[in-house]
Structure formats: C-alpha cells, structure tokens
Design a protein around this motif. Sequence first.
Motif, short mmCIF file in Angstrom:
data_model
loop_
_atom_site.label_atom_id
_atom_site.label_comp_id
_atom_site.label_asym_id
_atom_site.label_seq_id
_atom_site.Cartn_x
_atom_site.Cartn_y
_atom_site.Cartn_z
N UNK A 90 0.58 -1.23 0.05
CA UNK A 90 -0.13 0.01 0.02
C UNK A 90 0.85 1.15 -0.03
N UNK A 91 2.04 1.29 0.51
CA UNK A 91 3.07 2.19 0.68
C UNK A 91 3.81 2.29 -0.69
N UNK A 92 4.19 1.25 -1.04
CA UNK A 92 5.03 1.10 -2.23
C UNK A 92 4.91 -0.12 -3.11
N UNK A 93 3.82 0.21 -3.99
CA UNK A 93 3.38 -1.01 -4.91
C UNK A 93 4.55 -1.74 -5.58
N UNK A 94 5.70 -1.15 -5.93
CA UNK A 94 6.80 -1.69 -6.65
C UNK A 94 7.71 -2.50 -5.45
N UNK A 95 7.44 -2.72 -4.36
CA UNK A 95 8.22 -3.45 -3.54
C UNK A 95 8.50 -5.15 -3.91
N UNK A 96 9.62 -5.36 -4.21
CA UNK A 96 9.85 -6.35 -4.61
C UNK A 96 9.86 -7.44 -3.52
N UNK A 97 10.22 -7.18 -2.18
CA UNK A 97 10.20 -7.93 -1.09
C UNK A 97 8.78 -8.54 -0.63
N UNK A 98 7.87 -7.39 -0.97
CA UNK A 98 6.36 -7.68 -0.64
C UNK A 98 5.83 -8.62 -1.46
N UNK A 99 6.24 -8.59 -2.69
CA UNK A 99 5.69 -9.45 -3.55
C UNK A 99 6.29 -10.75 -3.50
#
Length: 178
Positions: free
Chosen positions: A115-124
């Motif tokens: 929600x803060x950073x849609x491009x967060x690789x580690x979240x994906x």
Amino acid sequence: YDRDLGDIFAIQDEISLSVVQQLTAKILGRRGSTVRTNPNAYNEFLQGRYFEALGSLEGSEQAAVFYQAALASDPEYSPAWSALANNYVSQAIRGYGDWKSLFELARGAAYRALAINPEGALSHAALGSIALTFDRDLSAAAIHLQRALRLEPKDRVVLNRVTMFLDSVGRFQDSIRL
C-alpha cells in the motif's frame, strides 16, 4: 557535495540517489529511487536484519521486535513492513510458531508494505511464498514471484523464494540455474 552535516542521512541519500540513478540509467535503462525514514527507524530496521540473518528462532523473534520498533518510529517505512512480512514467512516455513497465524501476520505486513510502495519486490516475494505454501495457489504465487524477480533480479530473498517455487513445481534445473 558541500553540505551542513546536520542531516547526514539526507546527504547520504542525495549522494546515493545520484550515483544509483546514473548507474541504473546506464545499466538497466531505468531510474532508481530511495526510501526516506528517520534515523531511529532505519537503525532499528538494520538491527532487525542482523538478528534475522542469524537464522535461529531467537534471532527471528528478536528481528520481529526490531522491525516493529522501526514501524513504531515510522509507520510508513515500507522496507520494515516487507522485512517483517518475510520474517514471518520464514518463521512459518521453519515451524517457529503457529503456521496459520504467522502466514496471516505476514500477509498483513506485505499488503501494508505494498500500500505504501506497490513496487516492493520483497513484499511480492512474501506474498508469493504465502500463496505457494499456505494458500496452495500456484498461479498467484507465480504472479507475485515473477513480479518480485522483475523488480529485484539479484536480491537474495527474492531469489530464495523463487527457487523454492521452482523446486516445488519440479523445475529443478531452472532452480539450479537461477
């Protein structure tokens, strides 16, 4: 760079961003970015990374404490949310607690980071592991892990999560190559 040393982190970010933008533009053809936070949150985040790298139950639990402290200092610090998510995933996979609870905590932290950073690789990467291991949804796992790999093709956590996926679907040679 001639600056007042009052905010050393701002100076460090400015220099790092400049170097990264130049290298990224030349090598990958894209612009880099930085994530700003306060020094306390960053310090707590780094301490969490240290304890998580120990690979033990105690280290993992201590890492979660530091990641949560970083988030108490800066609730919008997406790297800490992503690290917390992956820490919970690792705890669940290693059997360090209640599997279902840990995966749900991981899912919540990963979605908060996105929600803060849609491009967060580690979240994906975390969501890919949750989809693979907990939800048993290979399609969702593949989508998240492909995106993570596209965003951060050399990150050790991303590579670890992708190779786990490849192993689980019997693509051992691709896993070894990766």
